[in-house]
Design a protein around this motif. Structure first.
Motif, PDB file in Angstrom:
ATOM      1  N   VAL A 119       0.853  -1.190   0.000  1.00  0.00           N
ATOM      2  CA  VAL A 119       0.000   0.000   0.000  1.00  0.00           C
ATOM      3  C   VAL A 119       0.886   1.236   0.000  1.00  0.00           C
ATOM      4  CG1 VAL A 119      -1.731   1.318   1.272  1.00  0.00           C
ATOM      5  CG2 VAL A 119      -1.889  -1.177   1.172  1.00  0.00           C
ATOM      6  N   LEU A 120       0.760   2.048  -1.048  1.00  0.00           N
ATOM      7  CA  LEU A 120       1.572   3.249  -1.177  1.00  0.00           C
ATOM      8  C   LEU A 120       0.921   4.446  -0.492  1.00  0.00           C
ATOM      9  CD1 LEU A 120       2.442   2.823  -4.964  1.00  0.00           C
ATOM     10  CD2 LEU A 120       3.860   2.160  -3.007  1.00  0.00           C
ATOM     11  N   GLY A 121      -0.417   4.465  -0.491  1.00  0.00           N
ATOM     12  CA  GLY A 121      -1.119   5.573   0.150  1.00  0.00           C
ATOM     13  C   GLY A 121      -2.612   5.328   0.179  1.00  0.00           C
ATOM     14  N   THR A 122      -3.274   5.936   1.143  1.00  0.00           N
ATOM     15  CA  THR A 122      -4.740   5.830   1.257  1.00  0.00           C
ATOM     16  C   THR A 122      -5.329   7.234   1.309  1.00  0.00           C
ATOM     17  OG1 THR A 122      -4.609   5.698   3.677  1.00  0.00           O
ATOM     18  CG2 THR A 122      -4.626   3.630   2.456  1.00  0.00           C
ATOM     19  N   PHE A 123      -6.508   7.402   0.675  1.00  0.00           N
ATOM     20  CA  PHE A 123      -7.105   8.724   0.523  1.00  0.00           C
ATOM     21  C   PHE A 123      -8.606   8.634   0.809  1.00  0.00           C
ATOM     22  CE2 PHE A 123      -3.665   7.861  -2.398  1.00  0.00           C
ATOM     23  CZ  PHE A 123      -2.760   8.857  -2.078  1.00  0.00           C
ATOM     24  N   PRO A 124      -9.057   9.199   1.924  1.00  0.00           N
ATOM     25  CA  PRO A 124     -10.482   9.102   2.300  1.00  0.00           C
ATOM     26  C   PRO A 124     -11.366   9.946   1.386  1.00  0.00           C
ATOM     27  CG  PRO A 124      -9.266  10.486   3.850  1.00  0.00           C
ATOM     28  CD  PRO A 124      -8.253   9.894   2.942  1.00  0.00           C
ATOM     29  N   PHE A 125     -12.512   9.365   1.009  1.00  0.00           N
ATOM     30  CA  PHE A 125     -13.446  10.061   0.115  1.00  0.00           C
ATOM     31  C   PHE A 125     -14.097  11.267   0.791  1.00  0.00           C
ATOM     32  CE2 PHE A 125     -13.740   5.604  -1.603  1.00  0.00           C
ATOM     33  CZ  PHE A 125     -13.099   5.883  -2.802  1.00  0.00           C
ATOM     34  N   LYS A 126     -14.168  11.229   2.109  1.00  0.00           N
ATOM     35  CA  LYS A 126     -14.899  12.281   2.807  1.00  0.00           C
ATOM     36  C   LYS A 126     -14.253  13.656   2.681  1.00  0.00           C
ATOM     37  CE  LYS A 126     -12.649  11.402   7.272  1.00  0.00           C
ATOM     38  NZ  LYS A 126     -12.855  11.026   8.678  1.00  0.00           N
ATOM     39  N   GLN A 127     -12.985  13.694   2.288  1.00  0.00           N
ATOM     40  CA  GLN A 127     -12.295  14.986   2.170  1.00  0.00           C
ATOM     41  C   GLN A 127     -11.386  14.920   0.945  1.00  0.00           C
ATOM     42  OE1 GLN A 127     -10.603  16.253   5.899  1.00  0.00           O
ATOM     43  NE2 GLN A 127      -9.813  18.170   5.036  1.00  0.00           N
TER      44      GLN A 127
ATOM     45  N   ILE B 125     -15.475  16.527  -3.414  1.00  0.00           N
ATOM     46  CA  ILE B 125     -16.482  15.505  -3.140  1.00  0.00           C
ATOM     47  C   ILE B 125     -16.361  15.108  -1.667  1.00  0.00           C
ATOM     48  CG2 ILE B 125     -16.455  14.648  -5.519  1.00  0.00           C
ATOM     49  CD1 ILE B 125     -14.835  12.211  -4.385  1.00  0.00           C
ATOM     50  N   SER B 126     -17.363  14.327  -1.203  1.00  0.00           N
ATOM     51  CA  SER B 126     -17.349  13.970   0.227  1.00  0.00           C
ATOM     52  C   SER B 126     -17.817  12.548   0.491  1.00  0.00           C
ATOM     53  CB  SER B 126     -18.236  14.944   1.012  1.00  0.00           C
ATOM     54  OG  SER B 126     -19.554  14.928   0.493  1.00  0.00           O
ATOM     55  N   SER B 127     -17.975  11.728  -0.569  1.00  0.00           N
ATOM     56  CA  SER B 127     -18.431  10.360  -0.330  1.00  0.00           C
ATOM     57  C   SER B 127     -17.929   9.433  -1.420  1.00  0.00           C
ATOM     58  CB  SER B 127     -19.967  10.297  -0.281  1.00  0.00           C
ATOM     59  OG  SER B 127     -20.510  10.529  -1.575  1.00  0.00           O
ATOM     60  N   ARG B 128     -17.981   8.136  -1.101  1.00  0.00           N
ATOM     61  CA  ARG B 128     -17.590   7.096  -2.058  1.00  0.00           C
ATOM     62  C   ARG B 128     -18.496   7.126  -3.295  1.00  0.00           C
ATOM     63  NH1 ARG B 128     -16.366   1.029  -1.468  1.00  0.00           N
ATOM     64  NH2 ARG B 128     -17.646   0.036  -3.064  1.00  0.00           N
ATOM     65  N   GLN B 129     -19.811   7.239  -3.082  1.00  0.00           N
ATOM     66  CA  GLN B 129     -20.751   7.239  -4.187  1.00  0.00           C
ATOM     67  C   GLN B 129     -20.509   8.426  -5.118  1.00  0.00           C
ATOM     68  OE1 GLN B 129     -21.563   6.851  -0.979  1.00  0.00           O
ATOM     69  NE2 GLN B 129     -22.152   4.675  -1.026  1.00  0.00           N
ATOM     70  N   GLU B 130     -20.228   9.562  -4.529  1.00  0.00           N
ATOM     71  CA  GLU B 130     -19.973  10.756  -5.327  1.00  0.00           C
ATOM     72  C   GLU B 130     -18.688  10.584  -6.142  1.00  0.00           C
ATOM     73  OE1 GLU B 130     -19.960  15.620  -4.726  1.00  0.00           O
ATOM     74  OE2 GLU B 130     -19.869  14.287  -2.985  1.00  0.00           O
ATOM     75  N   PHE B 131     -17.685   9.938  -5.538  1.00  0.00           N
ATOM     76  CA  PHE B 131     -16.431   9.707  -6.261  1.00  0.00           C
ATOM     77  C   PHE B 131     -16.667   8.811  -7.478  1.00  0.00           C
ATOM     78  CE2 PHE B 131     -12.840   6.938  -7.200  1.00  0.00           C
ATOM     79  CZ  PHE B 131     -11.854   7.879  -7.473  1.00  0.00           C
ATOM     80  N   ILE B 132     -17.392   7.709  -7.263  1.00  0.00           N
ATOM     81  CA  ILE B 132     -17.653   6.767  -8.363  1.00  0.00           C
ATOM     82  C   ILE B 132     -18.409   7.460  -9.491  1.00  0.00           C
ATOM     83  CG2 ILE B 132     -18.903   4.671  -9.003  1.00  0.00           C
ATOM     84  CD1 ILE B 132     -18.301   3.609  -6.169  1.00  0.00           C
ATOM     85  N   LYS B 133     -19.384   8.280  -9.140  1.00  0.00           N
ATOM     86  CA  LYS B 133     -20.185   8.996 -10.135  1.00  0.00           C
ATOM     87  C   LYS B 133     -19.318   9.969 -10.937  1.00  0.00           C
ATOM     88  CE  LYS B 133     -24.045  12.255 -10.452  1.00  0.00           C
ATOM     89  NZ  LYS B 133     -25.047  13.036  -9.670  1.00  0.00           N
ATOM     90  N   GLU B 134     -18.512  10.765 -10.228  1.00  0.00           N
ATOM     91  CA  GLU B 134     -17.691  11.772 -10.912  1.00  0.00           C
ATOM     92  C   GLU B 134     -16.566  11.118 -11.716  1.00  0.00           C
ATOM     93  OE1 GLU B 134     -18.332  14.901 -11.188  1.00  0.00           O
ATOM     94  OE2 GLU B 134     -20.105  14.758  -9.905  1.00  0.00           O
TER      95      GLU B 134
END
Length: 567
Positions: free
Chosen positions: A518-526, A540-549
């Motif tokens: 694992v090189l890095g982790t990035f939370p969807f909330k921020q 964006i602020s959520s997983r669903q929003e990330f997938i959509k965009e």
């Protein structure tokens, strides 16, 4: 004898002596100026246009956030596992960062200064070895311009190899001078220069046998060694002692579980493959055709008036410096010796990489830094062959009976070759320049958007060309884009990466991983999504929003099979 005649003879002797000193001055300083101009025009003019690349951002971002003191920079850099095995490197980059921080200009200038002196020391060494300054200058010119390792000219960290090579050529010169003048103190200084070379970067470790070969080449007849075995042993103890000390130092670190350790492979097939690939890269029609293709590509693009003036200045400098050498005829045996030493150097230089499955010699890849050592051998071989052609090729001697005429032809050929190699090196520089321009544009965007970026944000960059050429990176992941973000914004909590096939969605995180690492982790909330090609900068602020965009932007990022958002 009358007083008038005696005064005439003394005056004539003084004139001859002055002319001799003047000629010696020209024979020494004209090559110095010539090599300086070549380094300046080939690489120096690009110093302000090239920058920081890939892994270098890891080191610069790390130093950016440590205690801002000279000791803090040196100690932080020194204790990095990859640097601990090369401690002198910390004494170079640590103080340099103290004075210039992330400004890449002075890193490149220092590198080019070392490159120049490496070539100058090589000129002095080969001059002693073959007693011919034109051959020595040809070897030094080729050493500066040989187009098999462009990475070392433009990557700041890779410049350590050029620095180590300059210490090594200085060591060879001191060693030859010590043998010729029977001064053991110079042999000790030669060993010290070799020590600086190895402990800065170990690429010259397998070249230790060259010292013994050079010593033997200075014994005439060779049987003279048998009558003075003690001196032979005494002259080998310093360089070989330094080489063994490096091996022991590495072993000590490994026993203490310190320092980076490469995975070694004791496989004869791999070893032979590396050596053979190295010979192809160093001296083969493949290298010639690759270089010619680069030359034609540059010729199609055309040149500015300034570039043409520079090329004419270099060609003229090389021609007139070579046209009037100290000697007009070379020793065939000495040239054959130079060619032989060159072939041995090429083979020896790759033996250290023959123990690794990850360091196969190539030209058109980021890994071409492994060709630095072999370029020394290549310039020996080519310079020796040119001298043999000039003075010992009978068909040429039949056409051009005058040694002066052959010397003029030789000077013309080398001056044109130098100009061609400069054009090729300029062509190599273009993607490095493009990459740095693109990185500076990213930094400018980050500064403009800095009011919209919050501590703890993750910035995901997509829709860009990650490489300016097959082997020149723009931004490729957390190691470079992440470093650009935190140093530009001066906030270590802000992270980022680039959209690649390494990314995977796992629960509420975007994960950058290489295999199981694992090189890095990035939370969807921020998170902020940035796509320059579509002029998109979106928070964006959520997983669903990330997938959509991500789908809108055309980013294909898989979801982990076991992945499900946290409740």
């Amino acid at each position: 004898m009358s007083i008038a005649n005696q005064n005439y003879i003394e005056a004539k002797s003084l004139t001859i002596s002055n002319n001799s000193h003047s000629q010696a001055y020209l024979n020494l300083y004209l090559p110095f100026i010539c090599l300086f101009l070549i380094e300046l025009i080939t690489f120096g003019i690009h110093a302000k246009d090239v920058g920081v690349y890939q892994d270098e951002w890891i080191y610069l971002s790390k130093l950016h956030f440590v205690p801002q003191s000279l000791s803090g920079f040196i100690s932080t850099y020194f204790w990095d596992p990859r640097i601990l095995v090369r401690p002198i490197e910390a004494l170079h980059f640590g103080p340099l960062f103290y004075f210039v921080h992330e400004n890449p200009l002075w890193y490149h200038i220092i590198c080019y200064v070392f490159e120049f002196f490496g070539a100058w020391f090589l000129f002095l060494a080969v001059s002693r070895l073959v007693n011919d300054r034109s051959t020595a200058l040809t070897a030094a010119i080729l050493f500066l311009l040989y187009p098999t390792h462009d990475v070392t000219h433009y990557e700041i960290v890779a410049s350590s190899l050029a620095i180590s090579m300059s210490f090594f050529t200085g060591s060879l010169w001191l060693y030859l001078k010590g043998i010729d003048e029977n001064r053991y103190g110079l042999i000790a200084w030669s060993a010290f220069a070799y020590f600086l070379s190895l402990y800065n970067y170990e690429l010259c470790l397998p070249l230790a046998p060259l010292y013994a070969l050079i010593y033997l080449s200075r014994q005439n007849p060779l049987t003279k060694v048998l009558s003075n075995v003690k001196q032979f042993i005494a002259y080998q103890i310093p360089p070989f002692g330094v080489a063994f000390s490096m091996i022991l130092y590495r072993r000590l670190l490994f026993n203490m579980q310190l320092g980076y350790r490469y995975a070694l492979v004791y496989d004869l097939v791999n070893f032979s493959s590396v050596i053979w690939s190295g010979l192809i890269v160093s001296l083969s029609p493949y290298t010639v055709t690759f270089s010619i293709s680069m030359l034609f590509e540059a010729l199609k693009s055309g040149f500015s008036i300034f570039s043409l003036i520079c090329l004419c200045a270099i060609a003229s400098s090389v021609f007139f410096t070579l046209k009037a050498p100290a000697t007009l005829s070379t020793s065939k045996n000495k040239m054959l010796l130079l060619v032989t030493l060159g072939l041995i150097t090429i083979v020896l230089s790759y033996t250290i990489y023959g123990l690794s499955p990850e360091h196969k010699p190539v030209i058109d890849a980021w890994l071409n830094r492994v060709n630095v050592g072999s370029s020394l051998g290549s310039c020996f071989v080519i310079a020796g062959l040119f001298a043999l052609f000039k003075d010992h090729f009978e068909p040429l001697k039949g056409v051009l009976k005058s040694s002066s005429a052959r010397q003029s032809l030789y000077a013309l050929i080398i001056s044109l070759l130098a100009a061609a190699l400069i054009i090729i090196d300029w062509q190599f520089a273009k993607p490095w320049i493009v990459s740095w321009q693109a990185q500076k544009e990213l930094m400018n965007v980050l500064r403009i958007k800095s009011n919209e970026i919050k501590p703890g944000d993750s910035i995901i960059l997509g829709g860009i060309i990650r490489y300016a050429s097959k082997w020149v990176p723009v931004v490729d992941g957390i190691w470079d884009f992440g470093g650009i973000i935190c140093t530009t914004l001066n906030d270590q909590s802000i992270k980022g990466t680039v959209v690649t096939d390494r990314l995977v969605i796992e629960k509420d995180l975007l994960v950058d991983k290489y295999g199981d690492i694992v090189l890095g982790t990035f939370p969807f909330k921020q998170m902020i999504l940035y796509a320059p090609n579509k002029n998109v900068w979106k928070r964006i602020s959520s997983r669903q929003e990330f997938i959509k965009e991500a789908r809108k932007l055309g980013w294909s990022i898989p979801e982990s099979k076991s992945s499900s958002p946290s409740s």
